[in-house]
Design a protein around this motif. Structure first.
Motif, mmCIF file in Angstrom:
data_model
loop_
_atom_site.group_PDB
_atom_site.id
_atom_site.type_symbol
_atom_site.label_atom_id
_atom_site.label_comp_id
_atom_site.label_asym_id
_atom_site.label_seq_id
_atom_site.Cartn_x
_atom_site.Cartn_y
_atom_site.Cartn_z
ATOM 1 N N TYR A 69 0.850 -1.191 0.000
ATOM 2 C CA TYR A 69 0.000 0.000 0.000
ATOM 3 C C TYR A 69 0.886 1.242 0.000
ATOM 4 O O TYR A 69 1.854 1.325 0.764
ATOM 5 N N SER A 70 0.589 2.200 -0.862
ATOM 6 C CA SER A 70 1.362 3.437 -0.945
ATOM 7 C C SER A 70 0.508 4.637 -0.569
ATOM 8 O O SER A 70 -0.657 4.737 -0.982
ATOM 9 N N GLU A 71 1.097 5.520 0.220
ATOM 10 C CA GLU A 71 0.438 6.755 0.647
ATOM 11 C C GLU A 71 1.256 7.912 0.092
ATOM 12 O O GLU A 71 2.469 7.991 0.304
ATOM 13 N N ARG A 72 0.643 8.837 -0.668
ATOM 14 C CA ARG A 72 1.396 9.910 -1.321
ATOM 15 C C ARG A 72 1.208 11.274 -0.682
ATOM 16 O O ARG A 72 1.848 12.241 -1.107
ATOM 17 N N VAL A 73 0.350 11.390 0.289
ATOM 18 C CA VAL A 73 0.096 12.674 0.939
ATOM 19 C C VAL A 73 0.238 12.474 2.448
ATOM 20 O O VAL A 73 -0.329 11.531 3.011
ATOM 21 N N PRO A 74 0.964 13.341 3.155
ATOM 22 C CA PRO A 74 1.681 14.545 2.682
ATOM 23 C C PRO A 74 3.019 14.229 2.017
ATOM 24 O O PRO A 74 3.547 15.036 1.287
ATOM 25 N N THR A 75 3.594 13.031 2.307
ATOM 26 C CA THR A 75 4.808 12.596 1.623
ATOM 27 C C THR A 75 4.599 11.167 1.154
ATOM 28 O O THR A 75 3.748 10.437 1.686
ATOM 29 N N GLU A 76 5.396 10.764 0.180
ATOM 30 C CA GLU A 76 5.234 9.419 -0.356
ATOM 31 C C GLU A 76 5.809 8.383 0.608
ATOM 32 O O GLU A 76 6.961 8.466 1.017
ATOM 33 N N ARG A 77 4.970 7.414 0.965
ATOM 34 C CA ARG A 77 5.387 6.322 1.851
ATOM 35 C C ARG A 77 4.827 5.008 1.324
ATOM 36 O O ARG A 77 3.749 4.982 0.724
ATOM 37 N N THR A 78 5.562 3.934 1.577
ATOM 38 C CA THR A 78 5.139 2.615 1.117
ATOM 39 C C THR A 78 5.061 1.667 2.322
ATOM 40 O O THR A 78 5.966 1.641 3.151
ATOM 41 N N PHE A 79 3.966 0.894 2.370
ATOM 42 C CA PHE A 79 3.759 -0.054 3.462
ATOM 43 C C PHE A 79 3.456 -1.442 2.915
ATOM 44 O O PHE A 79 2.869 -1.591 1.835
ATOM 45 N N GLU A 80 3.862 -2.435 3.671
ATOM 46 C CA GLU A 80 3.399 -3.794 3.425
ATOM 47 C C GLU A 80 2.307 -4.063 4.458
ATOM 48 O O GLU A 80 2.550 -3.983 5.661
ATOM 49 N N VAL A 81 1.100 -4.351 3.987
ATOM 50 C CA VAL A 81 -0.040 -4.547 4.890
ATOM 51 C C VAL A 81 -0.267 -6.043 5.086
ATOM 52 O O VAL A 81 -0.531 -6.783 4.136
ATOM 53 N N HIS A 82 -0.139 -6.495 6.327
ATOM 54 C CA HIS A 82 -0.418 -7.885 6.677
ATOM 55 C C HIS A 82 -1.883 -7.958 7.126
ATOM 56 O O HIS A 82 -2.264 -7.302 8.117
ATOM 57 N N ILE A 83 -2.676 -8.700 6.417
ATOM 58 C CA ILE A 83 -4.103 -8.827 6.742
ATOM 59 C C ILE A 83 -4.349 -10.260 7.222
ATOM 60 O O ILE A 83 -4.044 -11.223 6.518
ATOM 61 N N GLY A 84 -4.858 -10.391 8.433
ATOM 62 C CA GLY A 84 -5.090 -11.727 8.992
ATOM 63 C C GLY A 84 -6.428 -11.815 9.696
ATOM 64 O O GLY A 84 -6.937 -10.813 10.218
ATOM 65 N N PRO A 85 -7.044 -13.007 9.724
ATOM 66 C CA PRO A 85 -8.328 -13.179 10.411
ATOM 67 C C PRO A 85 -8.151 -13.186 11.921
ATOM 68 O O PRO A 85 -7.112 -13.618 12.432
ATOM 69 N N LEU A 86 -9.131 -12.657 12.628
ATOM 70 C CA LEU A 86 -9.137 -12.726 14.085
ATOM 71 C C LEU A 86 -9.723 -14.069 14.501
ATOM 72 O O LEU A 86 -10.835 -14.419 14.111
ATOM 73 N N ARG A 87 -8.946 -14.835 15.294
ATOM 74 C CA ARG A 87 -9.387 -16.158 15.726
ATOM 75 C C ARG A 87 -9.276 -16.261 17.239
ATOM 76 O O ARG A 87 -8.445 -15.585 17.857
ATOM 77 N N PRO A 88 -10.042 -17.153 17.877
ATOM 78 C CA PRO A 88 -9.876 -17.396 19.315
ATOM 79 C C PRO A 88 -8.496 -17.972 19.569
ATOM 80 O O PRO A 88 -7.949 -18.708 18.748
#
Length: 348
Positions: A69-88
């Motif tokens: 995921y990239s965010e360009r405002v206010p400055t350009e930044r790049t992230f790796e987004v880890h998406i995981g399910p919530l489990r007991p």
């Protein structure tokens, strides 16, 4: 409980329910996404189709996913987004169904990769030109000019100059590499900056006379100590004074000043070393980039004067290692002034 856990995580973390409505988010997530609100859809704050569709995919498959995921405002930044399910967890504690998003900042790593790629490309380009020139003259001497004594002497002289250029470039690359490797280790030995500057003025006086430039020095009578590496401090003085003589020679004068700077508030006393020329000056658009590797205002002029495009980059890194500051001031037609400010140290 979730609030307490998230508060101790420095990277952005967001918990959403099966409808992608925000349940919880830590402070770092709110800094990254100012529009984030608990009870509101994540899409109100995060406009990334890939991440939002990734949430649906994780809920459907139950398998964690990684998305960039990239965010360009206010400055350009790049992230790796880890998406995981919530489990007991193993204790069987009750957990609301949903998804957790963990953002890992890749900005610094990506910038470093880009810098390394640019560095290799520039270094290769800088070496390729003189190397091609030398190879071309060798082929000429082996062929058409084999028995031409005058051409041989002329070509050998040019080849010597190109070889010296490659040597200077390799030496500067090695110097820069060594300085960067020790950037996190500040010097601890007191060095007399007055003696360093005097020595370099004496060394460069023959060059200045050859170019018709007068070096006018204003130095203290006694020593001025800084915590420093003598060889690196000599390199700073050499690069700045030599540049002023070579690139500001039309002004026929270079001012070298060294002295104490009045301390402000609780700051320790500072020592300022400045070199000013009266040459053509530097346009404002070039000033922010002067300390970049291989950046030149005039490529042809720099090569003609024996420059490698690394001198000011070396100065900047040495000054940073010495916990100092480099300031560059110039206007077209008004010359240029380079000032290095370093913390003063006691003799022992």
């Amino acid at each position: 409980m979730a609030d307490a856990l998230l508060a101790h995580i420095p990277d952005p973390v967001i918990l959403v329910d099966p409808r992608a409505v925000v349940l919880e988010a830590n402070a770092a997530a709110h800094v990254l996404l100012p529009g984030l609100r608990a009870g509101h859809p994540l899409s109100f704050a995060l406009r990334s189709p890939d991440v939002l569709s990734g949430i649906d995919e994780v809920q459907a498959s139950g398998t964690p996913l990684r998305i960039e995921y990239s965010e360009r405002v206010p400055t350009e930044r790049t992230f790796e987004v880890h998406i995981g399910p919530l489990r007991p967890d193993a204790s069987g504690a009750e957990v609301r169904p949903g998804v957790v998003l963990f953002f890992r900042d890749l900005t610094s790593a990506r910038r470093l990769e880009a810098m390394r790629a640019d560095f290799v490309a520039n270094a290769s380009h800088e070496l390729r030109t003189p190397l091609a020139s030398v190879l071309g003259f060798i082929e000429t001497l082996q062929g058409p000019a084999r028995n031409d004594a005058a051409a041989r002497e002329r070509f050998l002289d040019i080849m010597r100059g190109q070889a010296h250029r490659m040597k200077r470039l390799v030496d500067d690359l090695l110097s820069l590499s060594r300085i960067e490797m020790r950037a996190h280790v500040p010097p601890t030995r007191p060095e007399d900056l007055t003696a360093v500057v005097k020595h370099m003025i004496e060394t460069l006086t023959p060059l200045s006379r050859e170019r018709g430039v007068a070096i006018q020095a204003s130095l203290p009578d006694g020593p001025l100590f800084v915590l420093g590496d003598r060889d690196e401090l000599l390199r700073v003085a050499e690069n700045l004074i030599e540049n002023a003589v070579k690139y500001g020679e039309t002004g026929q004068r270079v001012d070298v000043n060294l002295g104490r700077v009045a301390a402000e508030g609780t700051q320790p006393p500072q020592v300022a070393f400045s070199v000013r020329d009266y040459g053509p000056g530097i346009a404002p658009e070039h000033l922010p980039r002067l300390t970049e590797r291989f950046y030149r205002v005039d490529v042809a002029q720099s090569r003609e004067k024996g420059g490698t495009g690394l001198g000011l980059a070396i100065v900047k890194h040495i000054v940073q290692r010495h916990r100092g500051h480099l300031d560059i001031a110039s206007e077209p037609g008004q010359g240029a002034c380079f000032t290095v400010t370093l913390p003063e140290a006691s003799r022992g």
